[in-house]
Enzyme design. Structure first.
Site, PDB file in Angstrom:
ATOM      1  NE  ARG A 355      -2.783   0.273   3.470  1.00 52.67           N
ATOM      2  CZ  ARG A 355      -4.103   0.500   3.094  1.00 52.67           C
ATOM      3  NH1 ARG A 355      -5.417   0.907   2.455  1.00 52.67           N
ATOM      4  NH2 ARG A 355      -5.291  -0.586   3.961  1.00 52.67           N
ATOM      5  CG  ASP A 376      18.469   3.230  -8.406  1.00 50.05           C
ATOM      6  OD1 ASP A 376      18.987   3.979  -8.650  1.00 50.05           O
ATOM      7  OD2 ASP A 376      18.674   3.194  -6.892  1.00 50.05           O
ATOM      8  CD  GLU A 431      20.172   1.819 -11.940  1.00 52.23           C
ATOM      9  OE1 GLU A 431      21.431   1.323 -11.976  1.00 52.23           O
ATOM     10  OE2 GLU A 431      19.623   1.025 -11.276  1.00 52.23           O
TER      11      GLU A 431
END
Length: 720
Positions: A355, A376, A431
């Protein structure tokens, strides 16, 4: 073969048995997801997933996809049952933290390990226990503060707030609310305080989001270092001074780093302490909204560099041990530690963690109008080993095994599903360094749902060549393979360098190329040296070949387009808290007597070429030559023909170039153009046609003959 499921290994037999025993199984009974809308969005029949039709080698690992998808649909079904929809579940910010209404302020926090929770701050002169929160059986604590008799709120806009709790260790400690929207660093003790943000006049967006992009040209930025002066720069300064530069350059996306609050500036924003708060160093939340709104006015999309892969281990300012346990948001014990990054690892199987993060995505998309995210540290999320000490060679067995973290995969699927439900045109970039197959395929096709992945091997290759390999020994086939090595139908963002390559301990490509002469020989008023000739030539060629051959989108870090010198180093004890290397020297690019301005002009022309003759969305690329002795690479992409000569000294006259195009050819870009700091060795041919010979060459039906100077790249279009 076994897969990890919430910390325990479950075999195929166990999974099959468990599924058959469930009377309400998603795959065998009618469920809340069995309706027309969901059948259009998802493909639940594992045998019908498009990814297996596109790559038959994945068939051998169908079990992995089956277990992953069952888990995803079970989680999604549970969310829909309990919260009515994924979008509703992701509106936790309407229930948690400070929720302001006409009648007053509701403050709510999830802290299952806490024994007592109080709200304190400037509004009550920091009386620790005056306002006590009550709890429910799920570990939720809340308090309602009604309006004052005069109609004002009990907590003033801009005032400091904290929670004061008796934690699981029976310690009384201060904590910053986990869902806080703004923080501020205390000048006296350098600690951070929560800030109650409720301005009387909130920023109103004036511009709609730009339409869906044909291709991505990303300008990666960091607000704090986006100025010449050695200090922290602001959102407003970026809006007024840097955004116009981006427009002039021709980039259509900005990717902003370090937005989420992070107590340590030197972490580059990757050790997040407060996930819903805008970093206060750069200005107010409204200042960020103005920046994004202005970018949209220019037609520029704005991506946020998002960190959901780990969190700062900072206990005082962040969410680590918020309720006194080490497992509230994270895995318990050593499993919850990322030793390489000195940070904490989330437990994505927990309902409230899901959540928290899904609401975080919804918050940034809806409240700030971001157009998407660059996620990332995805490799760290995908595997239980976080990628530490594991090399990946591309064998499928390296990805589909017991080291995969299924909880993380399911969260990433939910995250991508949510983002594209909120905004179908939103952009998500992973990434990810391992090359996990299916990461950038849609969920319906059998993927995780990202739109792009970062082509991280490409910048590593350029740095390795410049650091370790003599120019004469550059391997053209190796370069070409690195640039084209990407999975079928999985889009990549290519780049020659981003912020990573310039961090302290390394340096920018221009610094590797020019070395000490970057300080003394960059004036156009002084004679060119062998070093500056090489540096200028290779800086342009490396960028062009990366842009033209390396992916379906392109990225650069701010300043690197004009050859920014040196490296990046944020203020820290080791450098005397200096900002010297945490700036951008725009003045170098603006000075027309410096060679930096020539590199800048090339970057502008290079991006404009793709705008005029689009090639990024075109999956068709054909490498016709990669001659190692001659140091020549030739390829077709879109409607253009690219010819590169990386040889340090050898130029070629009457050089035959094979082409599929019919019609005479014309030069549309030349890296050796004098405007770009070159010598214009082929300028006499700029406006002249190169005659097409209907004779095959290099596996193509036609060819042209050209003069190809050393360390030069030429781009041709056909008259057709």
């Amino acid at each position: 073969m076994q897969y990890i499921d919430q910390g325990s290994a479950i075999s195929t037999k166990q999974v099959s048995g468990r599924r058959l025993q469930k009377k309400n199984s998603l795959f065998y009974q009618q469920s809340v997801l069995e309706n027309e809308e969901f059948t259009q969005r998802y493909e639940k029949n594992i045998d019908e997933l498009k990814i297996f039709k596109d790559d038959h080698q994945l068939q051998a690992y169908k079990q992995h996809f089956q277990i992953r998808n069952v888990k995803f649909f079970e989680q999604l079904e549970q969310i829909v049952k309990v919260e009515s929809s994924l979008k509703d579940f992701a509106k936790g910010y309407e229930k948690y933290g400070f929720v302001i209404s006409e009648s007053g302020i509701m403050y709510k926090e999830w802290a299952p390990g806490a024994k007592e929770v109080y709200l304190t701050g400037d509004f009550n002169n920091w009386d620790k226990t005056q306002y006590s929160l009550t709890s429910d059986t799920f570990g939720n604590w809340e308090i309602f503060l009604p309006r004052n008799e005069d109609g004002t709120y009990m907590i003033n806009h801009g005032s400091r707030v904290k929670t004061y709790i008796k934690n699981a260790k029976d310690e009384y400690v201060y904590r910053i609310p986990a869902w806080i929207r703004m923080t501020w660093q205390n000048d006296e003790n350098k600690m951070f305080d929560g800030v109650f943000y409720n301005p009387e006049n909130r920023y109103e967006f004036k511009n709609n989001r730009p339409g869906k992009l044909r291709s991505l040209k990303i300008y990666e930025v960091h607000i704090g270092m986006a100025g010449v002066e050695p200090r922290v720069h602001t959102f407003k300064e970026f809006t007024q001074q840097v955004l116009p530069r981006v427009v002039k350059l021709g980039y259509n996306v900005i990717q902003i780093m370090a937005i989420q609050e992070h107590a340590y500036y030197g972490s580059f924003g990757y050790h997040v302490t407060n996930f819903f708060a805008v970093s206060s160093r750069f200005g107010s939340p409204d200042d960020l909204k103005e920046l994004i709104d202005t970018a949209h006015q220019y037609g520029i999309h704005v991506l946020m560099d998002l960190v959901h892969s780990h969190a700062s281990s900072n206990v005082q300012d962040g969410i680590n041990e918020w309720d006194g346990t080490d497992y509230q948001y994270f895995h318990a014990g050593t499993k919850g530690n990322h030793n390489l990054w000195d940070s904490k690892v989330f437990d994505y199987s927990k309902w409230e963690v899901m959540r928290f993060f899904l609401s975080n995505l919804s918050w940034w998309l809806n409240e700030y109008q971001f157009d998407g995210f660059r996620f990332d540290g995805i490799t760290s999320m995908l595997y239980i080993h976080h990628g530490n000490g594991h090399g990946f060679t591309g064998g499928l067995h390296e990805y589909f095994n017991e080291q995969v973290d299924l909880d993380s995969l399911v969260y990433l699927m939910l995250a991508n599903d949510l983002i594209h439900e909120i905004n179908p045109d939103a952009i998500t970039i992973a990434e990810e360094v391992s090359g996990y197959p299916s990461l950038c395929r849609t969920i319906k096709e059998g993927g995780i749902g990202f739109d792009y992945r970062m082509a991280m091997a490409i910048p590593d290759k350029w740095i390795k060549l410049l650091k370790e390999v003599k120019d004469d020994d550059w391997d053209m086939e190796d370069i070409t393979n690195t640039l084209t090595n990407r999975r079928y139908l999985e889009n990549c963002i290519c780049y020659a360098e981003c912020h990573d390559q310039a961090l302290v301990g390394d340096k920018t490509l221009s610094m590797w190329l020019f070395d000490k002469e970057i300080y003394t020989q960059m004036s156009t008023l002084t004679p060119e040296t062998l070093v500056t000739f090489r540096g200028m030539a290779l800086h342009k060629m490396i960028r062009l070949i990366t842009f033209a051959l390396g992916g379906e989108g392109y990225l650069t870090f701010m300043g690197n387009e004009f050859g920014h010198p040196e490296w990046i180093d944020f203020p820290r004890e080791g450098n005397g808290w200096s900002y010297h290397h945490a700036t951008r020297r725009w003045d170098l690019a603006d000075n027309q007597t410096l060679r930096f301005s020539k590199l800048l002009q090339f970057d502008i022309e290079m991006l404009n070429l793709e705008l005029k003759y689009p090639w990024l969305p075109d999956g068709q690329q054909w490498v016709t030559e990669k001659h190692n002795d001659m140091k020549v690479i030739i390829f077709e992409r879109g409607s253009l023909l690219f010819v590169f000569n990386f040889h340090p000294s050898q130029s070629y006259e009457h050089f035959k170039v094979g082409t599929k195009f019919n019609g005479d050819h014309f030069i549309v870009l030349d890296t050796d153009d004098m405007r770009f700091g070159g010598h214009s060795r082929v300028s006499p041919s700029y406006n002249k046609p190169f005659t097409l010979f209907k004779e095959g060459w290099q596996g193509r039906p036609n060819h042209i003959q050209i003069y190809l100077p050393n360390r030069c790249a030429i781009v041709f279009k056909s008259a057709e």
